[in-house]
Write an enzyme that holds these catalytic residues in place. Sequence first.
Site, PDB file in Angstrom:
ATOM      1  CD  GLU A 139     -94.516  98.980   1.711  1.00 35.84           C
ATOM      2  OE1 GLU A 139     -94.692  98.477   0.585  1.00 35.84           O
ATOM      3  OE2 GLU A 139     -94.594 100.199   1.920  1.00 35.84           O
ATOM      4  NE  ARG A 146     -93.876  94.170  -8.314  1.00 33.94           N
ATOM      5  CZ  ARG A 146     -94.181  95.135  -7.459  1.00 33.94           C
ATOM      6  NH1 ARG A 146     -95.419  95.279  -7.026  1.00 33.94           N
ATOM      7  NH2 ARG A 146     -93.246  95.976  -7.033  1.00 33.94           N
ATOM      8  CE1 TYR A 150     -85.208 105.869 -53.322  1.00 33.47           C
ATOM      9  CE2 TYR A 150     -83.745 105.409 -55.166  1.00 33.47           C
ATOM     10  CZ  TYR A 150     -83.939 105.657 -53.814  1.00 33.47           C
ATOM     11  OH  TYR A 150     -82.863 105.697 -52.962  1.00 33.47           O
ATOM     12  N   GLY A 201     -98.161 100.648  -0.080  1.00 32.99           N
ATOM     13  CA  GLY A 201     -98.076 100.889   1.358  1.00 32.99           C
ATOM     14  C   GLY A 201     -99.327 101.654   1.783  1.00 32.99           C
ATOM     15  CE  LYS A 212     -90.302  98.986 -11.376  1.00 30.67           C
ATOM     16  NZ  LYS A 212     -91.258  98.620 -10.323  1.00 30.67           N
TER      17      LYS A 212
HETATM   18  C1  UD1 Z   1     -93.107 101.145  -2.878  1.00 28.26           C
HETATM   19  C2  UD1 Z   1     -93.378 101.538  -1.425  1.00 28.26           C
HETATM   20  C3  UD1 Z   1     -94.869 101.576  -1.178  1.00 28.26           C
HETATM   21  C4  UD1 Z   1     -95.535 102.526  -2.156  1.00 28.26           C
HETATM   22  C5  UD1 Z   1     -95.164 102.191  -3.604  1.00 28.26           C
HETATM   23  C6  UD1 Z   1     -95.619 103.294  -4.504  1.00 28.26           C
HETATM   24  C7  UD1 Z   1     -91.510 100.668  -0.086  1.00 28.26           C
HETATM   25  C8  UD1 Z   1     -91.065  99.613   0.824  1.00 28.26           C
HETATM   26  N1  UD1 Z   1     -92.757 100.557  -0.540  1.00 28.26           N
HETATM   27  O1  UD1 Z   1     -93.549  99.810  -3.078  1.00 28.26           O
HETATM   28  O2  UD1 Z   1     -95.133 102.022   0.159  1.00 28.26           O
HETATM   29  O3  UD1 Z   1     -96.940 102.487  -1.978  1.00 28.26           O
HETATM   30  O4  UD1 Z   1     -93.745 102.073  -3.749  1.00 28.26           O
HETATM   31  O5  UD1 Z   1     -95.387 102.996  -5.850  1.00 28.26           O
HETATM   32  O6  UD1 Z   1     -90.789 101.592  -0.350  1.00 28.26           O
HETATM   33  N2  UD1 Z   1     -85.642 100.044  -5.481  1.00 28.26           N
HETATM   34  C9  UD1 Z   1     -84.276 100.125  -5.335  1.00 28.26           C
HETATM   35  N3  UD1 Z   1     -83.648  99.257  -4.513  1.00 28.26           N
HETATM   36  C10 UD1 Z   1     -84.313  98.321  -3.807  1.00 28.26           C
HETATM   37  C11 UD1 Z   1     -85.703  98.229  -3.962  1.00 28.26           C
HETATM   38  C12 UD1 Z   1     -86.348  99.122  -4.799  1.00 28.26           C
HETATM   39  O7  UD1 Z   1     -83.633 100.979  -5.946  1.00 28.26           O
HETATM   40  O8  UD1 Z   1     -83.650  97.571  -3.074  1.00 28.26           O
HETATM   41  C13 UD1 Z   1     -86.308 100.980  -6.383  1.00 28.26           C
HETATM   42  C14 UD1 Z   1     -86.969 100.295  -7.555  1.00 28.26           C
HETATM   43  O9  UD1 Z   1     -86.081 100.230  -8.664  1.00 28.26           O
HETATM   44  C15 UD1 Z   1     -88.177 101.185  -7.855  1.00 28.26           C
HETATM   45  C16 UD1 Z   1     -88.480 101.847  -6.515  1.00 28.26           C
HETATM   46  O10 UD1 Z   1     -87.332 101.653  -5.709  1.00 28.26           O
HETATM   47  O11 UD1 Z   1     -87.860 102.194  -8.805  1.00 28.26           O
HETATM   48  C17 UD1 Z   1     -89.708 101.250  -5.850  1.00 28.26           C
HETATM   49  O12 UD1 Z   1     -89.509  99.858  -5.659  1.00 28.26           O
HETATM   50  P1  UD1 Z   1     -90.699  98.820  -5.822  1.00 28.26           P
HETATM   51  O13 UD1 Z   1     -90.163  97.469  -5.546  1.00 28.26           O
HETATM   52  O14 UD1 Z   1     -91.441  99.049  -7.065  1.00 28.26           O
HETATM   53  O15 UD1 Z   1     -91.633  99.251  -4.575  1.00 28.26           O
HETATM   54  P2  UD1 Z   1     -93.170  98.923  -4.389  1.00 28.26           P
HETATM   55  O16 UD1 Z   1     -93.327  97.509  -4.023  1.00 28.26           O
HETATM   56  O17 UD1 Z   1     -93.915  99.420  -5.565  1.00 28.26           O
HETATM   57 CA    CA Z   2     -93.324 100.446  -7.539  1.00 34.44          CA
END
Ligand code: UD1
Ligand code: CA
Length: 453
Positions: free
Chosen positions: A155, A16, A366, A140, A23
């Site tokens: 979620e 995103r 300078y 979530g 990120k």
């Molecule tokens: C997540 C939460 C959501 C919460 C929100 C808060 C989940 C499923 N959802 O959603 O409930 O409200 O954060 O900000 O957890 N990441 C990994 N590996 C993966 C996926 C993600 O390391 O396979 C890491 C990402 O790099 C990031 C963090 O986990 O730093 C959160 O991932 P992101 O995809 O931003 O989750 P949200 O959709 O924001």
């Molecule tokens: Ca996030």
Amino acid sequence: MKPFKTIILAAGEGSRMKSKKPKVLHKIFNEPMINYVIKAATECGSEKLCVVIGHKAEEVQQAIAQKDITFALQKQQLGTGHAVMQAMDFLEEDKNILILYGDTPLITVESLKELISFHEVENNDVSIVSAIVEDPTGYGHIIRDEQGNFLKNIEHKDASESEKTVQEINTGIYYFKGSALKEALVKLTNDNVQGEYYLPDTLSILLQSGYRVNALVTKDASAYFGVNTTVQLAQATAILQKRINQKHMENGVMILSPETTWIDPSVKIAADTIIYPNTIIEGNTSIGEDCTIGPNARLTHMMIGNDVHLQSSTAIHSSIGNHVTVGPFAYIRPDCHIADNVKIGDFVEVKNSTVGKGTKIPHLTYIGDTDAGEKINFGCGTITVNYDGSTKHRTVVEDNVFVGCNANLVAPVTIHKGSYIAAGSTITKDVPEDVLAVARARQQVINGWVKKH
Ligand code: UD1
Ligand code: CA
């Protein structure tokens, strides 16, 4: 506080953001987001840290400033729960585990401590932080029963229309008993709209097995702000900017325009210093008391004493003593040491030079690769000619020298104590003590010339 370890999730791409950069490496005040999260966990007392990396893993690993960190690789990003599974070896049954997301850079030590003490006082097996937000889209949602007990996290993409309106959201910060987390991870499935293993699903799994699961509703939602887009990156930066400026103002620094003043978290400023609008202060900069900085100043890695007045100027990687004025429109480049009572005026550039006490460089000059002594007067338009096309050479100007306007000092050259350089001279040889050096063509007067032409 029981000993605990921390896992930080940073494997996601952050699509995103629409950027080629992972990120968590996007910067807030010159520092990748992930380093703020690591710092907060460390300062809170975390014994060990494990960062889960995946997308551009090497790049992320290299940008992490702190040493002694364990890395776990998540080859495919199959969800936040799956990410934690990759750190299974890091978990210990009898240790608590704090889980943070790498994209929540505004997390504070106080907020982490609040969660941990909530966990201990309530005797929970897992605790999370929730927040009430105006617009819960994308987060979530926290679903509770009629008595207000925690039931589950759903979620946004999986939520029903009525669940989507629930404004209590999961901030993405968890504190688990190690044994409970291990047990829940084994039972996690990816049976949802996104086909991902959701970490928050561990909460309902544990609840169903009879564990104590609770959500602490925070009063300070800004500490848990998650960055998913470049717009949110700017919003997070603005929140941190406010926090930093407020701290300085509480310490007695006057900031006339907090909205246009950008001060890195590492900067130190003493009381009674005034910061004028449009000023950026970066890196390991320290500023003494009774200074005025700005408007329109940019200071990077600067050590500045007391009673220094610097306006509309840029200064980098250098030191300035006490009672000094700089600018407007001066440029102090790296490795300058400016002593007390110096004046550096308009359109002056100084680079890799020392300038002794009481020396004046008022305008259009300078000074490069120069050792300048005390109480020197550099006339308007002085140039140290430090570069011969292949090598840089040094200029030495000893104490009490007077350099007339528009002089070139061709390095390597030394002007000894107390001498005067005539205006317009191009000095190519050393000048002895207490002499007048004139190095320019003599003026001629041609009588009758005008009438003849
Ligand atoms: C997540 C939460 C959501 C919460 C929100 C808060 C989940 C499923 N959802 O959603 O409930 O409200 O954060 O900000 O957890 N990441 C990994 N590996 C993966 C996926 C993600 O390391 O396979 C890491 C990402 O790099 C990031 C963090 O986990 O730093 C959160 O991932 P992101 O995809 O931003 O989750 P949200 O959709 O924001
Ligand atoms: Ca996030």
